[in-house]
Design a protein around this motif. Sequence first.
Motif, PDB file in Angstrom:
ATOM      1  N   SER A 162       0.721  -1.314  -0.050  1.00 33.85           N
ATOM      2  CA  SER A 162      -0.262  -0.007  -0.127  1.00 33.85           C
ATOM      3  C   SER A 162       0.869   1.449   0.019  1.00 33.85           C
ATOM      4  O   SER A 162       0.568   2.155  -0.749  1.00 33.85           O
ATOM      5  CB  SER A 162      -0.814  -0.112   1.010  1.00 33.85           C
ATOM      6  N   VAL A 163       1.871   1.224   0.791  1.00 35.40           N
ATOM      7  CA  VAL A 163       2.987   2.496   0.783  1.00 35.40           C
ATOM      8  C   VAL A 163       3.650   2.465  -0.440  1.00 35.40           C
ATOM      9  O   VAL A 163       3.625   3.613  -0.924  1.00 35.40           O
ATOM     10  CB  VAL A 163       3.890   2.268   1.911  1.00 35.40           C
ATOM     11  N   SER A 164       3.952   1.446  -0.957  1.00 33.27           N
ATOM     12  CA  SER A 164       4.700   1.578  -2.319  1.00 33.27           C
ATOM     13  C   SER A 164       3.612   2.156  -3.318  1.00 33.27           C
ATOM     14  O   SER A 164       4.097   2.799  -4.190  1.00 33.27           O
ATOM     15  CB  SER A 164       5.081  -0.061  -3.011  1.00 33.27           C
ATOM     16  N   ALA A 165       2.447   1.603  -3.460  1.00 33.16           N
ATOM     17  CA  ALA A 165       1.435   2.269  -4.373  1.00 33.16           C
ATOM     18  C   ALA A 165       1.155   3.956  -4.299  1.00 33.16           C
ATOM     19  O   ALA A 165       1.221   4.423  -5.096  1.00 33.16           O
ATOM     20  CB  ALA A 165       0.129   1.638  -4.028  1.00 33.16           C
ATOM     21  N   VAL A 166       1.188   4.388  -3.112  1.00 30.12           N
ATOM     22  CA  VAL A 166       1.043   5.641  -2.676  1.00 30.12           C
ATOM     23  C   VAL A 166       2.430   6.346  -3.184  1.00 30.12           C
ATOM     24  O   VAL A 166       2.285   7.611  -3.705  1.00 30.12           O
ATOM     25  CB  VAL A 166       0.773   5.979  -1.226  1.00 30.12           C
ATOM     26  N   LEU A 167       3.233   5.980  -2.788  1.00 30.16           N
ATOM     27  CA  LEU A 167       4.642   6.838  -3.032  1.00 30.16           C
ATOM     28  C   LEU A 167       4.873   6.770  -4.425  1.00 30.16           C
ATOM     29  O   LEU A 167       5.448   7.638  -5.075  1.00 30.16           O
ATOM     30  CB  LEU A 167       5.867   6.144  -2.476  1.00 30.16           C
ATOM     31  N   ASN A 314       8.325   6.281  10.117  1.00 34.60           N
ATOM     32  CA  ASN A 314       8.986   5.307   9.073  1.00 34.60           C
ATOM     33  C   ASN A 314       8.946   6.283   7.677  1.00 34.60           C
ATOM     34  O   ASN A 314       9.838   5.999   6.784  1.00 34.60           O
ATOM     35  CB  ASN A 314       8.333   4.124   9.132  1.00 34.60           C
ATOM     36  N   ILE A 315       7.795   6.719   7.361  1.00 33.21           N
ATOM     37  CA  ILE A 315       7.681   7.395   6.138  1.00 33.21           C
ATOM     38  C   ILE A 315       8.487   8.805   5.994  1.00 33.21           C
ATOM     39  O   ILE A 315       9.009   8.979   5.073  1.00 33.21           O
ATOM     40  CB  ILE A 315       6.097   7.696   5.864  1.00 33.21           C
ATOM     41  N   GLU A 316       8.413   9.374   6.927  1.00 31.82           N
ATOM     42  CA  GLU A 316       9.293  10.613   7.307  1.00 31.82           C
ATOM     43  C   GLU A 316      10.706  10.110   6.849  1.00 31.82           C
ATOM     44  O   GLU A 316      11.421  11.126   6.361  1.00 31.82           O
ATOM     45  CB  GLU A 316       8.782  11.107   8.773  1.00 31.82           C
ATOM     46  N   MET A 317      11.199   9.004   7.578  1.00 31.18           N
ATOM     47  CA  MET A 317      12.597   8.786   7.510  1.00 31.18           C
ATOM     48  C   MET A 317      12.898   8.513   5.852  1.00 31.18           C
ATOM     49  O   MET A 317      13.824   9.014   5.376  1.00 31.18           O
ATOM     50  CB  MET A 317      12.768   7.766   8.187  1.00 31.18           C
ATOM     51  N   PHE A 318      11.957   7.852   5.288  1.00 31.15           N
ATOM     52  CA  PHE A 318      12.031   7.555   3.974  1.00 31.15           C
ATOM     53  C   PHE A 318      12.253   8.819   3.007  1.00 31.15           C
ATOM     54  O   PHE A 318      13.243   9.033   2.250  1.00 31.15           O
ATOM     55  CB  PHE A 318      11.024   6.737   3.322  1.00 31.15           C
ATOM     56  N   PHE A 319      11.219   9.757   3.351  1.00 30.13           N
ATOM     57  CA  PHE A 319      11.376  10.872   2.632  1.00 30.13           C
ATOM     58  C   PHE A 319      12.763  11.780   2.951  1.00 30.13           C
ATOM     59  O   PHE A 319      13.298  12.338   2.116  1.00 30.13           O
ATOM     60  CB  PHE A 319      10.158  11.760   2.878  1.00 30.13           C
ATOM     61  N   ALA A 353      -4.852  -0.639   3.199  1.00 28.78           N
ATOM     62  CA  ALA A 353      -5.428  -0.741   1.899  1.00 28.78           C
ATOM     63  C   ALA A 353      -5.139   0.627   1.287  1.00 28.78           C
ATOM     64  O   ALA A 353      -4.594   1.398   2.025  1.00 28.78           O
ATOM     65  CB  ALA A 353      -7.007  -1.053   1.860  1.00 28.78           C
ATOM     66  N   VAL A 354      -5.477   0.954   0.155  1.00 27.03           N
ATOM     67  CA  VAL A 354      -5.314   2.393  -0.639  1.00 27.03           C
ATOM     68  C   VAL A 354      -6.781   2.730  -0.840  1.00 27.03           C
ATOM     69  O   VAL A 354      -7.362   2.165  -1.759  1.00 27.03           O
ATOM     70  CB  VAL A 354      -4.284   2.312  -1.597  1.00 27.03           C
ATOM     71  N   VAL A 355      -7.070   3.891  -0.551  1.00 28.24           N
ATOM     72  CA  VAL A 355      -8.541   4.559  -0.741  1.00 28.24           C
ATOM     73  C   VAL A 355      -8.130   5.369  -2.232  1.00 28.24           C
ATOM     74  O   VAL A 355      -7.453   6.059  -2.315  1.00 28.24           O
ATOM     75  CB  VAL A 355      -8.909   5.766   0.398  1.00 28.24           C
ATOM     76  N   LEU A 356      -9.139   4.984  -3.249  1.00 29.63           N
ATOM     77  CA  LEU A 356      -8.845   5.573  -4.484  1.00 29.63           C
ATOM     78  C   LEU A 356      -9.996   6.489  -4.938  1.00 29.63           C
ATOM     79  O   LEU A 356      -9.915   7.271  -5.591  1.00 29.63           O
ATOM     80  CB  LEU A 356      -8.750   4.478  -5.580  1.00 29.63           C
ATOM     81  N   GLY A 357     -11.051   6.441  -4.158  1.00 32.69           N
ATOM     82  CA  GLY A 357     -12.139   7.364  -4.520  1.00 32.69           C
ATOM     83  C   GLY A 357     -13.451   7.227  -3.886  1.00 32.69           C
ATOM     84  O   GLY A 357     -13.693   6.224  -2.916  1.00 32.69           O
ATOM     85  N   TYR A 358     -14.364   7.793  -4.380  1.00 30.75           N
ATOM     86  CA  TYR A 358     -15.713   7.691  -3.792  1.00 30.75           C
ATOM     87  C   TYR A 358     -16.930   7.504  -4.929  1.00 30.75           C
ATOM     88  O   TYR A 358     -16.871   8.176  -6.162  1.00 30.75           O
ATOM     89  CB  TYR A 358     -16.045   8.752  -2.656  1.00 30.75           C
ATOM     90  N   VAL A 359     -17.971   6.776  -4.607  1.00 34.17           N
ATOM     91  CA  VAL A 359     -19.075   6.507  -5.361  1.00 34.17           C
ATOM     92  C   VAL A 359     -20.467   6.698  -4.538  1.00 34.17           C
ATOM     93  O   VAL A 359     -20.560   6.223  -3.417  1.00 34.17           O
ATOM     94  CB  VAL A 359     -19.152   5.207  -6.054  1.00 34.17           C
TER      95      VAL A 359
END
Length: 504
Positions: A162-167, A314-319, A353-359
């Motif tokens: 999920s993190v890979s998808a967002v990044l 963890n994400i802050e360190m990666f950035f 998971a990754v949220v992609l939108g709304y319907v």
Amino acid sequence: MIARTFLFASIIFCFISRIPATATQGGVPDELAAFVERTAADIDASPLNIPQFKSATVDGIEDLGKVDGTDRYLCWLKTDPNRVGYIAVASDGKSFQVLAFSATTLPPQYFLKNLQVPQAQQESLDFAHANQVSAVANVPLVAATKTSLGTESFEISELAASVSAVLNYWQSEKKILLFRHAGIGHWGLELSGPDSEYTRRFKENPTSMQEPEDPNWQSLQKEFDEAITSAGLRGRQTAEGIARNRLRRRDILKPMVRRRLLDPVNARERLDAITQEQGALDASLTGLASLCMKDAMLLQADYLDSDRRNLGRNIEMFFKTRGRTVQLESPPFERMTLDAFPGLLMGPGDPAAVVLGYVDIGPERFASVLFPKTAQPIVTSLAQRTREMRIARGLPPESDQVDGGQFEKDVAEMRAAEEQKRKAFEARGIPYQPPEKDPAQVLREGVERIRALREASPVAEDRFSVSSVNVEHGVHLIRCSALRSWQVLYIAGVGVADNWGRNE
């Protein structure tokens, strides 16, 4: 990046009907199957345009247990002879509610069990008035699956995927270099255009593109070579020993890379360290993985720890290793805004998971969500992928390796070399034995062996989101009220850190 033909959607819905739920002796309400098939027909006739639900019938029903006294069921659908998706339903003994549905066919039970059951409502959903409220396209649908590094198995976690998808979305769409994919340009900057921070620094200070002249400075490659020599990892080894030692090499390289990423001499050194970091993982990979799956493995092995409470740090360190700052927001799901996409969604236990939108469907809102454990990458052969790439570039699907001018040139060179060999033998009085096969035959056989190997070599590629109503390959539509206790983490902004070089 590799062509965007990848990981698409599965859908999850929640809606209410006034049909009474009468239990049978087996524990499953006797009208449930008919309700599910009518729901599938309503979905097929709706503006959602989900072809998998056309003429779908029930393929089987699984009891998911009770939540707050409400029964839940996973109802699989099929269009003979193939399974095409599911509809998850809740029953309180008085009515049915659709909790979720999707054209995904990999098992979704692990996250369906963590959905909250909404309170029963009097108004049922109107599928005729379903419409997309918001969505984000071009998000990689990264699969969480098993592969291997060296001689060890490696199971990609749902969180890392999920993190890979967002990044990767941020890298591609926002033009920020986070991962160094092979084949994307000399500096790795040509994803969707150059990373402006690197190009600005290179333009303003050309020396930042060069290795320092300081005699006390040592390149990462030289430091690494000296370390593996000291560790005794050079020399001839068995195939298993090579695979095992690649992991040891990566362990040696990791702290060297991290040190230079956090405090590089200049921008060039950071790019070199990112390249080495990715290259070490690629060299150790012995299983099948797409580009974004490799990035998930890197994140999981080097940046994400097992405690989700540390995810933000963890994400802050990666950035920071990429010379960036990141602004993260972490509201409860029910407070997530309509433009905070893509966002990380984490439920009770392990689901991520990754949220992609709304319907919107009738009076209810549903979230389009990628669950990496149900994602399905495209797996094809290296030969087929090469053909597709040639066609995309306006070239014939097959290269003219046998009948082209280069082939004839190679044959002529082989014959000339053989003739020189014959003359040299005769000049020394040594009997000359001509080769059994003509050079043209030798080359043709070699080309065919390479072609057969490429046909047999599998390649995994990521699928990508298109809209919030794509419902196969791991994407689900889920009733928002069933996710109200889940947590969201999303990137609100990215800035430039102050660790771009001691010499700048």
